[in-house]
Write a protein that holds these residues in place. Structure first.
Motif, PDB file in Angstrom:
ATOM      1  N   ARG A   1      47.223  47.546  32.275  1.00  0.00           N
ATOM      2  CA  ARG A   1      46.044  46.726  31.977  1.00  0.00           C
ATOM      3  C   ARG A   1      45.648  46.054  33.295  1.00  0.00           C
ATOM      4  O   ARG A   1      46.486  45.471  33.964  1.00  0.00           O
ATOM      5  N   THR A   2      44.415  46.138  33.676  1.00  0.00           N
ATOM      6  CA  THR A   2      43.965  45.533  34.924  1.00  0.00           C
ATOM      7  C   THR A   2      43.810  44.030  34.733  1.00  0.00           C
ATOM      8  O   THR A   2      43.208  43.580  33.763  1.00  0.00           O
ATOM      9  N   THR A   3      44.380  43.260  35.643  1.00  0.00           N
ATOM     10  CA  THR A   3      44.306  41.809  35.605  1.00  0.00           C
ATOM     11  C   THR A   3      43.565  41.334  36.837  1.00  0.00           C
ATOM     12  O   THR A   3      43.817  41.806  37.934  1.00  0.00           O
ATOM     13  N   ARG A   4      42.640  40.414  36.640  1.00  0.00           N
ATOM     14  CA  ARG A   4      41.879  39.845  37.750  1.00  0.00           C
ATOM     15  C   ARG A   4      41.997  38.334  37.689  1.00  0.00           C
ATOM     16  O   ARG A   4      42.152  37.758  36.621  1.00  0.00           O
ATOM     17  N   GLY A   5      41.874  37.696  38.838  1.00  0.00           N
ATOM     18  CA  GLY A   5      41.923  36.240  38.856  1.00  0.00           C
ATOM     19  C   GLY A   5      41.157  35.664  40.021  1.00  0.00           C
ATOM     20  O   GLY A   5      40.864  36.346  40.988  1.00  0.00           O
ATOM     21  N   LEU A   6      40.841  34.404  39.913  1.00  0.00           N
ATOM     22  CA  LEU A   6      40.174  33.662  40.966  1.00  0.00           C
ATOM     23  C   LEU A   6      40.913  32.349  41.105  1.00  0.00           C
ATOM     24  O   LEU A   6      41.079  31.619  40.128  1.00  0.00           O
ATOM     25  N   LEU A   7      41.398  32.057  42.299  1.00  0.00           N
ATOM     26  CA  LEU A   7      42.097  30.798  42.540  1.00  0.00           C
ATOM     27  C   LEU A   7      41.061  29.726  42.846  1.00  0.00           C
ATOM     28  O   LEU A   7      40.376  29.797  43.862  1.00  0.00           O
ATOM     29  N   ARG A   8      40.907  28.775  41.964  1.00  0.00           N
ATOM     30  CA  ARG A   8      39.931  27.700  42.154  1.00  0.00           C
ATOM     31  C   ARG A   8      40.505  26.596  43.031  1.00  0.00           C
ATOM     32  O   ARG A   8      39.838  26.019  43.833  1.00  0.00           O
ATOM     33  N   ARG A   9      41.754  26.255  42.819  1.00  0.00           N
ATOM     34  CA  ARG A   9      42.462  25.262  43.627  1.00  0.00           C
ATOM     35  C   ARG A   9      43.958  25.564  43.453  1.00  0.00           C
ATOM     36  O   ARG A   9      44.348  26.234  42.508  1.00  0.00           O
ATOM     37  N   PRO A  10      44.785  25.101  44.350  1.00  0.00           N
ATOM     38  CA  PRO A  10      46.190  25.495  44.316  1.00  0.00           C
ATOM     39  C   PRO A  10      46.922  25.232  43.000  1.00  0.00           C
ATOM     40  O   PRO A  10      47.887  25.897  42.703  1.00  0.00           O
TER      41      PRO A  10
END
Length: 58
Positions: free
Chosen positions: A41-50
């Protein structure tokens, strides 16, 4: 950034990943990093802050 320092940064990221050390992993990433993990399953993410992750699956 030199090639050697890039390799060191990637090595540090993977060392944190192998140790399941989230703080160590986050220390290697900028606040605007976007990542994709391909697999079953493809997982994507965006780090907004640590301290916060937003994760979505496709």
């Amino acid at each position: 950034m030199t090639r050697a320092s890039q390799r060191d940064l990637v090595a540090e990221y993977f060392a944190g990943f192998r140790a399941s050390d989230h703080e160590r992993i986050l220390a290697t990433l900028t606040d605007d990093v976007e990542w994709v993990i391909h697999g079953h399953r493809t997982t994507r993410g965006l780090l907004r802050r640590p301290s916060a992750w937003r994760v979505s699956t496709a």
